[in-house]
Design a protein around this motif. Structure first.
Motif, mmCIF file in Angstrom:
data_model
loop_
_atom_site.group_PDB
_atom_site.id
_atom_site.type_symbol
_atom_site.label_atom_id
_atom_site.label_comp_id
_atom_site.label_asym_id
_atom_site.label_seq_id
_atom_site.Cartn_x
_atom_site.Cartn_y
_atom_site.Cartn_z
ATOM 1 N N ARG A 73 0.368 0.411 -2.793
ATOM 2 C CA ARG A 73 -0.793 0.383 -3.456
ATOM 3 C C ARG A 73 -0.964 0.581 -4.816
ATOM 4 N NH1 ARG A 73 -5.232 -0.167 -0.458
ATOM 5 N NH2 ARG A 73 -5.044 -0.080 1.605
ATOM 6 N N LEU A 74 -1.203 -0.340 -5.542
ATOM 7 C CA LEU A 74 -1.282 -0.391 -6.929
ATOM 8 C C LEU A 74 -2.570 0.458 -7.576
ATOM 9 C CD1 LEU A 74 0.030 -3.731 -8.177
ATOM 10 C CD2 LEU A 74 1.244 -1.839 -8.030
ATOM 11 N N PRO A 75 -2.485 1.758 -8.246
ATOM 12 C CA PRO A 75 -3.562 2.302 -8.748
ATOM 13 C C PRO A 75 -4.227 1.439 -9.826
ATOM 14 C CG PRO A 75 -1.470 3.228 -9.571
ATOM 15 C CD PRO A 75 -1.336 2.217 -8.780
ATOM 16 N N LYS A 76 -5.318 1.980 -10.604
ATOM 17 C CA LYS A 76 -6.186 1.353 -11.500
ATOM 18 C C LYS A 76 -6.975 0.363 -10.816
ATOM 19 C CE LYS A 76 -5.354 4.278 -14.888
ATOM 20 N NZ LYS A 76 -6.425 5.166 -15.187
ATOM 21 N N GLY A 77 -6.748 -0.906 -11.467
ATOM 22 C CA GLY A 77 -7.489 -2.226 -11.078
ATOM 23 C C GLY A 77 -8.443 -2.236 -11.995
ATOM 24 N N PRO A 78 -9.442 -3.235 -11.722
ATOM 25 C CA PRO A 78 -9.295 -4.498 -10.934
ATOM 26 C C PRO A 78 -8.321 -5.726 -11.327
ATOM 27 C CG PRO A 78 -11.350 -4.693 -12.072
ATOM 28 C CD PRO A 78 -10.753 -3.316 -12.770
ATOM 29 N N ASN A 79 -8.360 -6.635 -10.432
ATOM 30 C CA ASN A 79 -7.856 -7.950 -10.921
ATOM 31 C C ASN A 79 -6.219 -7.386 -11.273
ATOM 32 O OD1 ASN A 79 -10.122 -9.185 -10.734
ATOM 33 N ND2 ASN A 79 -10.803 -8.453 -12.713
ATOM 34 N N TRP A 80 -5.279 -7.114 -10.291
ATOM 35 C CA TRP A 80 -4.081 -6.794 -10.489
ATOM 36 C C TRP A 80 -3.116 -8.170 -10.537
ATOM 37 C CZ3 TRP A 80 -7.223 -4.235 -7.116
ATOM 38 C CH2 TRP A 80 -7.474 -2.744 -7.416
ATOM 39 N N ALA A 81 -2.219 -8.012 -11.240
ATOM 40 C CA ALA A 81 -1.218 -9.106 -11.391
ATOM 41 C C ALA A 81 0.074 -8.217 -11.732
ATOM 42 C CB ALA A 81 -1.350 -10.029 -12.636
ATOM 43 N N VAL A 82 1.272 -8.634 -10.658
ATOM 44 C CA VAL A 82 2.344 -7.999 -11.008
ATOM 45 C C VAL A 82 3.342 -8.726 -11.673
ATOM 46 C CG1 VAL A 82 4.459 -7.517 -9.562
ATOM 47 C CG2 VAL A 82 2.268 -7.207 -8.662
ATOM 48 N N THR A 83 3.980 -8.225 -12.818
ATOM 49 C CA THR A 83 4.711 -8.785 -13.941
ATOM 50 C C THR A 83 6.179 -8.766 -13.273
ATOM 51 O OG1 THR A 83 3.546 -7.878 -15.568
ATOM 52 C CG2 THR A 83 5.390 -8.856 -16.147
ATOM 53 N N ILE A 104 1.039 -10.654 -3.065
ATOM 54 C CA ILE A 104 -0.184 -9.400 -3.500
ATOM 55 C C ILE A 104 -1.396 -9.940 -3.265
ATOM 56 C CG2 ILE A 104 -0.141 -10.735 -5.713
ATOM 57 C CD1 ILE A 104 -0.800 -8.033 -7.228
ATOM 58 N N ASP A 105 -2.147 -8.757 -2.726
ATOM 59 C CA ASP A 105 -3.572 -9.088 -2.544
ATOM 60 C C ASP A 105 -4.181 -8.527 -4.058
ATOM 61 O OD1 ASP A 105 -6.382 -8.757 -2.112
ATOM 62 O OD2 ASP A 105 -6.234 -7.648 -0.116
ATOM 63 N N ALA A 106 -4.526 -9.551 -4.608
ATOM 64 C CA ALA A 106 -4.828 -9.046 -6.152
ATOM 65 C C ALA A 106 -6.302 -8.538 -6.227
ATOM 66 C CB ALA A 106 -4.924 -10.490 -7.039
ATOM 67 N N ARG A 112 3.212 -6.377 -0.566
ATOM 68 C CA ARG A 112 3.795 -6.195 0.595
ATOM 69 C C ARG A 112 4.948 -6.945 0.810
ATOM 70 N NH1 ARG A 112 -0.447 -8.050 5.301
ATOM 71 N NH2 ARG A 112 -0.605 -10.139 4.740
ATOM 72 N N PRO A 113 5.876 -6.799 1.637
ATOM 73 C CA PRO A 113 7.023 -8.019 1.828
ATOM 74 C C PRO A 113 6.366 -9.328 2.425
ATOM 75 C CG PRO A 113 7.791 -5.808 2.687
ATOM 76 C CD PRO A 113 6.476 -5.792 2.447
ATOM 77 N N THR A 114 7.156 -10.542 1.921
ATOM 78 C CA THR A 114 6.282 -11.533 2.600
ATOM 79 C C THR A 114 6.712 -11.655 4.310
ATOM 80 O OG1 THR A 114 8.042 -12.883 1.848
ATOM 81 C CG2 THR A 114 6.408 -12.931 0.515
ATOM 82 N N ALA A 115 6.154 -12.170 4.859
ATOM 83 C CA ALA A 115 6.464 -12.501 6.315
ATOM 84 C C ALA A 115 7.575 -13.212 6.559
ATOM 85 C CB ALA A 115 5.090 -13.182 6.901
ATOM 86 N N THR A 116 8.461 -14.173 5.613
ATOM 87 C CA THR A 116 9.526 -14.737 5.988
ATOM 88 C C THR A 116 10.817 -13.794 5.324
ATOM 89 O OG1 THR A 116 9.216 -15.820 3.594
ATOM 90 C CG2 THR A 116 8.507 -17.009 5.331
ATOM 91 N N GLY A 117 10.281 -12.784 4.547
ATOM 92 C CA GLY A 117 11.388 -12.017 4.209
ATOM 93 C C GLY A 117 11.965 -10.890 5.250
ATOM 94 N N THR A 118 12.774 -10.284 4.848
ATOM 95 C CA THR A 118 13.297 -9.130 5.555
ATOM 96 C C THR A 118 12.854 -7.783 5.564
ATOM 97 O OG1 THR A 118 15.212 -8.816 4.463
ATOM 98 C CG2 THR A 118 15.322 -10.440 6.292
ATOM 99 N N GLY A 119 11.830 -7.674 4.883
ATOM 100 C CA GLY A 119 11.254 -6.428 4.396
ATOM 101 C C GLY A 119 11.544 -6.101 2.861
#
Length: 190
Positions: A73-83, A104-106, A112-119
């Motif tokens: 969970r990223l703090p702050k917000g809104p409208n997050w984007a991961v660099t 990312i749920d922006a 979270r890891p993608t469903a196709t990933g291994t975690g």
């Protein structure tokens, strides 16, 4: 967990807007108003738990989470984007996680890891092994909610009129900020 501001955002309101609100015509106190404006904006960001204009932050974790489906969970917000997401692997080597390995749920600041990933990958047993660099904020000053801008005006106007007062924020400023509060932070004395 460590959170560090890398690049501060622009001011949500200008000194000219504050002067208009306070009905100040001369420019003698512009430097002081600018200081108060920046401090009032930081108070507004702290109370609401939000970045008002676009800012860049780093979040440091000792390891990737194993609970809650490995959600970060990223703090702050809104409208997050991961660099970027970097980590120290089990061999002590810095790695950058490919964007295909996480989603990312922006709107809510969740990773979270993608469903196709291994975690999430395993990390070395060191402090701050994971670094998430991200941006957040409403955008330009024009996108900042008017209630927050109004609270900033009230705070600066109160400091301008009552320079020696050592009390908390005025009730009006508190009410406006609490209207925008998203549950991230609430000072104990409120």
């Amino acid at each position: 967990m460590g959170l560090t501001l890398l690049i501060a955002g622009a001011d949500a309101v200008t000194v000219e807007e504050v002067k208009d609100h306070c009905r100040i015509s001369q420019g003698v106190e512009d430097a002081q108003l600018s200081k108060w404006l920046k401090a009032a904006q930081r108070i507004a960001e702290s109370v609401t738990g939000r970045a008002l204009t676009i800012q860049t932050w780093t979040l440091k974790l000792d390891a990737f989470p194993a609970v809650n489906d490995g959600e970060i969970r990223l703090p702050k917000g809104p409208n997050w984007a991961v660099t970027s997401i970097t980590y120290i692997d089990v061999n002590g080597v810095s790695q950058t996680l490919a964007t295909a390995n996480y989603e990312i749920d922006a709107s809510k600041g969740r990773l979270r890891p993608t469903a196709t990933g291994t975690g999430w990958p395993s990390t070395d047993d060191v402090y701050n092994a994971v670094t998430v660099t991200f941006t957040c904020g409403f955008g330009a000053a024009a996108s900042v909610p008017e209630t927050i801008k109004s609270a900033i005006f009230l705070i600066v106007a109160d400091w301008y009129e009552n320079r020696e007062r050592a009390e908390d924020l005025s009730p009006g400023a508190k009410a406006l900020l609490m209207a925008e509060w998203d549950g991230v932070y609430l000072p104990a004395h409120w």
